[in-house]
Structure formats: C-alpha cells, structure tokens
Design a protein around this motif. Structure first.
Motif, short mmCIF file in Angstrom:
data_model
loop_
_atom_site.label_atom_id
_atom_site.label_comp_id
_atom_site.label_asym_id
_atom_site.label_seq_id
_atom_site.Cartn_x
_atom_site.Cartn_y
_atom_site.Cartn_z
N LEU A 278 -22.69 -21.44 22.76
CA LEU A 278 -22.58 -20.49 21.66
C LEU A 278 -23.37 -20.98 20.45
O LEU A 278 -24.09 -20.20 19.81
CB LEU A 278 -21.11 -20.31 21.27
CG LEU A 278 -20.24 -19.51 22.23
CD1 LEU A 278 -18.78 -19.50 21.75
CD2 LEU A 278 -20.74 -18.06 22.35
N GLU A 279 -23.26 -22.29 20.14
CA GLU A 279 -23.97 -22.84 18.98
C GLU A 279 -25.48 -22.76 19.18
O GLU A 279 -26.24 -22.52 18.22
CB GLU A 279 -23.57 -24.30 18.75
CG GLU A 279 -22.26 -24.47 18.03
CD GLU A 279 -22.00 -25.92 17.67
OE1 GLU A 279 -21.65 -26.18 16.50
OE2 GLU A 279 -22.15 -26.79 18.54
N ASP A 280 -25.93 -22.93 20.44
CA ASP A 280 -27.38 -22.90 20.71
C ASP A 280 -27.91 -21.47 20.76
O ASP A 280 -29.12 -21.26 20.90
CB ASP A 280 -27.67 -23.60 22.04
CG ASP A 280 -27.39 -25.09 21.95
OD1 ASP A 280 -27.34 -25.62 20.82
OD2 ASP A 280 -27.21 -25.72 23.01
N GLY A 281 -27.04 -20.46 20.66
CA GLY A 281 -27.47 -19.06 20.67
C GLY A 281 -27.87 -18.56 22.03
O GLY A 281 -28.62 -17.58 22.12
N VAL A 282 -27.39 -19.20 23.10
CA VAL A 282 -27.75 -18.76 24.45
C VAL A 282 -27.22 -17.35 24.71
O VAL A 282 -27.88 -16.53 25.36
CB VAL A 282 -27.20 -19.76 25.50
CG1 VAL A 282 -27.44 -19.24 26.91
CG2 VAL A 282 -27.85 -21.12 25.29
N THR A 283 -26.05 -17.07 24.18
CA THR A 283 -25.46 -15.74 24.41
C THR A 283 -25.88 -14.74 23.34
O THR A 283 -25.41 -13.61 23.33
CB THR A 283 -23.94 -15.84 24.42
OG1 THR A 283 -23.50 -16.38 23.17
CG2 THR A 283 -23.47 -16.71 25.56
N GLY A 284 -26.72 -15.17 22.44
CA GLY A 284 -27.16 -14.29 21.38
C GLY A 284 -27.03 -14.98 20.05
O GLY A 284 -26.30 -15.96 19.90
N PRO A 285 -27.78 -14.50 19.06
CA PRO A 285 -27.71 -15.13 17.75
C PRO A 285 -26.32 -14.96 17.12
O PRO A 285 -25.65 -13.95 17.35
CB PRO A 285 -28.80 -14.41 16.95
CG PRO A 285 -28.98 -13.11 17.64
CD PRO A 285 -28.71 -13.33 19.08
N LEU A 286 -25.88 -15.99 16.33
CA LEU A 286 -24.58 -15.97 15.66
C LEU A 286 -24.80 -15.77 14.18
O LEU A 286 -25.74 -16.31 13.59
CB LEU A 286 -23.83 -17.29 15.90
CG LEU A 286 -23.53 -17.68 17.36
CD1 LEU A 286 -22.83 -19.03 17.40
CD2 LEU A 286 -22.67 -16.62 18.03
N ASN A 287 -23.92 -14.98 13.58
CA ASN A 287 -23.97 -14.86 12.12
C ASN A 287 -23.32 -16.10 11.51
O ASN A 287 -22.70 -16.92 12.20
CB ASN A 287 -23.30 -13.57 11.64
CG ASN A 287 -21.83 -13.53 12.09
OD1 ASN A 287 -21.14 -14.54 12.06
ND2 ASN A 287 -21.38 -12.35 12.52
N PRO A 288 -23.44 -16.32 10.23
CA PRO A 288 -22.91 -17.56 9.61
C PRO A 288 -21.42 -17.78 9.88
O PRO A 288 -21.00 -18.92 10.12
CB PRO A 288 -23.20 -17.35 8.12
CG PRO A 288 -24.40 -16.45 8.11
CD PRO A 288 -24.25 -15.51 9.27
N ALA A 289 -20.63 -16.74 9.82
CA ALA A 289 -19.19 -16.92 10.04
C ALA A 289 -18.92 -17.35 11.47
O ALA A 289 -18.08 -18.23 11.73
CB ALA A 289 -18.45 -15.63 9.71
N GLN A 290 -19.62 -16.74 12.42
CA GLN A 290 -19.42 -17.12 13.82
C GLN A 290 -19.89 -18.55 14.08
O GLN A 290 -19.26 -19.30 14.83
CB GLN A 290 -20.19 -16.15 14.72
CG GLN A 290 -19.61 -14.74 14.73
CD GLN A 290 -20.50 -13.75 15.47
OE1 GLN A 290 -21.73 -13.96 15.55
NE2 GLN A 290 -19.92 -12.67 16.00
N ARG A 291 -21.02 -18.92 13.45
CA ARG A 291 -21.50 -20.29 13.64
C ARG A 291 -20.50 -21.31 13.08
O ARG A 291 -20.29 -22.37 13.66
CB ARG A 291 -22.87 -20.45 12.98
CG ARG A 291 -23.51 -21.82 13.21
CD ARG A 291 -24.94 -21.82 12.73
NE ARG A 291 -25.74 -20.87 13.50
CZ ARG A 291 -26.26 -21.14 14.70
NH1 ARG A 291 -26.03 -22.33 15.26
NH2 ARG A 291 -26.97 -20.23 15.34
N GLU A 292 -19.87 -20.97 11.94
CA GLU A 292 -18.87 -21.87 11.37
C GLU A 292 -17.69 -22.03 12.31
O GLU A 292 -17.18 -23.14 12.51
CB GLU A 292 -18.41 -21.33 10.01
CG GLU A 292 -17.42 -22.25 9.32
CD GLU A 292 -16.98 -21.70 7.97
OE1 GLU A 292 -16.13 -22.35 7.33
OE2 GLU A 292 -17.49 -20.62 7.57
#
Length: 475
Positions: A278-292
C-alpha cells in the motif's frame, strides 16, 4: 534401627521418643542421686547412733566403776551383805556395758585387760575378816589401775568414733565425686543426644527447604526424594508431584508460546507485506491521509513483530537457564571480553568503560553469565549521558563474589524500582533519540543469575543506576 524408625515413625513420634530418652536418662541420674542420698543418710544415722552408744557406754563404764569401788571398799570395811550385793550388781552392769562397747566395734584388748583387772578386784572381796583393811587398801590401788583402763577404753571409744566419722566423711565425699561425675556425664550425654536428634531430625527439613527453594527458582530437573520420618516422606512425595506438575505446565507454556508465536508470525508477515505494498502505491496512489494510516500500520506491525521475537527470546532464555555448563571462570577477564565486544557502541557515545577489582574466580556457566553482563553493559551504554563513565567492579567475601555495574544515566525512577525485573516492563526514564527497548534484558539477567544460585539487586545509592550481582563462589 534408625532407618526402620525413620520409615515407620512420624516426626512427632520421633521427637517424643527423643524427649522420653533424654528424660529417662536424667530421671535415672536423679533416682541414683536419691538412692545414694538415702544410703548416706542411713549410714550417717547409724554412725551417729554408734557414736552415741560408744560415748554413753564409756561414760557409763566409768560411773559403774566408781559405784563398784565405793560399794566394794565399804563392804570390806563394814562387812555388810547389802553393800556386797551392790558391788555385785555394779560389776554385772559394768560387764554388760563392756560387752556393749565390744559389740559396737571396740577392740578386744582393752576390755580383756579390764576383765582381768576385775577378776583381781573380785578376788580381794573374799578373805578373813582380820585382813579386810589390808584387802581394802589393796583394792583401792587396783581400782586406780581399773580407772586407768577405763580412761584407755574411753580414749579407744573416742578414737573409734573419730575413725567412723572420718570413714563416713570419706564415703560421702567419694559418693559426691561419683555423683558429680555421673551428673556431668549424664548432662553431656543428654546434650549430645539432644544435638544429635536435633541435627538428625532437622536434616530432612533442610532438604525440604532446599527442594522448595529449587521449585521457587524453577530448577525442575532435580528429582525430590527426601528420606526421613513418615510425615516428611509424605511432604517429599507431594513436592515431587508438584515438581512433575510444574514441569508439565512449563512444557505446556513453552509449547503454547511457540505455537502462538508461529501462528502469529505468518499473518503478521502477510500484514506487513500488504502494508508495504500500500505504501509503495502498488494498488494505486494514496492520498496524504491514507499514506499516514499506512505508515501507522507499518510502525505497529514492526513493533508487534519485535514483541513476538522478544517473547520467543525470553522463553528461550528461561528454558536455557536450567541447563548450566559450569566451569571455573575468572570474572575480570570475562567482563573485559564483554567490554571489548561492545567497544563500538560505547565509543560511539564517547563513553569510558572501566573494569577493576579483585582477581576472583567462580564456578559458573561462562556463556550465560557473559550474556547477563553483556545485557547490563548494553543497558548502561544506552542510558548513559554522552562522555560519561561506566564502572564495573569485582569484589568478594569468603562465600560469595559480587559484580557492581554503575552507569552515567539519570537513574531509575522511584516508581519503577520494584518492577524493573518484570518481563516487558519499560521504565519512564527512557533515553531520547534511541531505539525503544523490549523490556526483557533485565528479566533475562535475573533468570541467568538465579539459575546460578545468586541474585541481582538494584542499589539505592546513585548517581545513575547501579546494579549488584552476587554469586556463590562454588556451585
């Protein structure tokens, strides 16, 4: 006999037997003293009676002699039959007194001379009337000789009384010494029996104490079989059952920890891998809240994995603490090895580590004691302020060796002092800018030191934290 009594009798019965045996010994001595006292009192009464008889008989003999002289001389002068009978009566009484003296131990020589002298006097009582005055004068001379014999007999009687008194005093002194020796011997024997019974009966309880301490220190590999009275044997069998039960529970705990840890590691690895994707964005880009959120999940999975691995290490250390490979080890070289092994860590902090003390050797498991010292040194490095000094000192007594470790840190908070050896407990004074510890280092140290029969304690005086390890010099 001791073995059969030990197998059949209870501790209470054996204690009662010991008490009765010692009591019988002392009562026997007391009865012997009473019998000896009664015998001496009887002998003393007999001696006093004989002395009184001898003294009275000697005085009575002198009185009878005076009566004989008076009656005999008057009878010769007056030719009076009544006076003659008085003389004969006094003579008979005197002879009876003399027999009494002889029967009470007076020598036969004096009484024999007295009887011979009396025969001479009685011979003077017979004769022609015209010779009466001459015979009276001769009788007076014979009675003076008889008085001398009376004095001699009185002296013999007095000597006999003194001899009997001296013999009685000697018997009393001999009996006193014999009784004193008997009392001393009986007292020594009673004390020896009491000590022997005390040691013999206390030995099983010392073994019970050691067995209980062994169970408390988790030494479950030593079978418990204590010989002694029947009730001690029953307690021994119950402790052996408890040891086996604790062994089973310990094995169950170890299996449970291994099973749970294994079961947790697989899904935890998958969870950690998923969060990384998830952190590497394999499933798609994350918004800031999701990355946190993903970062929080990643941190917690790493912390959880560290806790599981720490749990496994602590469980392994607790198990390995029972398997000691002891050898005589010099403490200062062992400490210096651990200091050298962590040189990079303490030099990176600008610390000085000093080891000093007595050249003491103890019988220990070199590897496990080294691990315990390494954990304490690692904690000291972690908590010490930059540029500080860590001291490690070895000292000892005739029975134990001690290692003191002091750091240059803030010390242990008062609220944490009672809990620092608990597994996974971390105190409130944690160093800044350092990796958070697992809280099992001191617990492992305590396990290893306790397995050696020693103890570790936190010293109250600072500055910094100061720990003291105490180890027995022999296994």
């Amino acid at each position: 006999m001791a073995k059969s009594m030990s197998a059949r009798g209870s501790f209470q019965q054996l204690l009662l037997f010991a008490f009765l045996l010692i009591t019988a010994l002392l009562v026997g001595v007391a009865l012997r003293a009473v019998f000896q006292y009664d015998l001496l009192m009887t002998q003393s009464r007999d001696a006093a009676a004989r002395a009184l008889t001898l003294s009275g008989a000697a005085q009575s003999l002198a009185e009878r002699t005076a009566a004989m002289e008076r009656a005999g001389r008057q009878s010769l002068v007056l030719n009076d039959a009544v006076l003659r009978r008085r003389f004969d009566d006094a003579t008979r009484d005197a002879r009876q007194v003399l027999d009494r003296l002889t029967s009470n131990g007076l020598g036969a020589d004096g009484p024999q001379k007295w009887r011979e002298q009396m025969e001479v006097i009685q011979g003077l009582m017979s004769g022609a009337p015209e010779t009466a005055l001459a015979r009276e004068s001769s009788m007076a001379m014979q009675f003076r000789d008889l008085d001398a014999l009376n004095t001699n007999i009185a002296q013999q009687a007095q000597f006999l009384i003194e001899t009997q008194n001296n013999a009685l005093a000697e018997r009393i002194e001999t009996a006193r010494r014999r009784l004193m020796r008997l009392v001393v011997a009986a007292s020594a024997l009673a004390v020896s029996l009491a000590l022997a019974f005390g040691v013999w009966l206390a030995r099983p309880f010392k073994r019970l104490q050691r067995a209980i301490v062994g169970l408390g220190e988790n030494r479950l590999d030593e079978p418990i079989d204590i010989r002694g009275p029947s009730d001690v044997r029953r307690v021994s069998q119950q402790l052996e059952w408890l040891r086996l039960r604790l062994t089973e529970l310990d094995a169950d705990k170890a299996r449970f920890l291994r099973h749970v840890s294994h079961e947790l590691k697989t899904p935890l690895a998958a969870l950690r891998e998923g969060v990384s994707l998830l952190e590497d964005g394999v499933t798609g880009p994350l918004n800031p809240a999701q990355r946190e959120v993903a970062q929080i999940l990643q941190q917690n999975t790493v912390a959880l994995q560290g806790q599981i691995e720490a749990l496994l290490r602590f469980n392994a250390a607790a198990f390995e603490a029972r398997e000691l490979r002891r050898e005589r080890t010099a403490l200062l070289p062992l400490i210096e090895e651990q200091i050298e092994a962590q040189r990079l860590q303490w030099q990176a902090q600008g610390l000085t580590v000093r080891a000093e003390g007595e050249p003491i050797s103890v019988v220990v498991d070199r590897t496990k004691l080294g691990t315990a010292i390494a954990n304490l040194l690692s904690n000291a490095i972690r908590f010490s302020a930059r540029g500080g000094t860590i001291s490690m000192t070895v000292s000892g007594t005739a029975d134990a060796a001690a290692i003191e470790i002091g750091d240059a840190g803030p010390g242990i908070a008062e609220s944490d002092r009672d809990r620092i050896f608990e597994p996974f407990y971390r105190g409130e004074r944690q160093p800044q800018h350092s990796v958070k510890g697992t809280g099992i280092g001191l617990s492992i140290v305590q396990e290893y030191i306790a397995a050696h029969g020693g103890r570790i304690s936190l010293l109250p005086d600072g500055p910094g934290a100061r720990f003291r390890i105490e180890l027995p010099r022999t296994a």
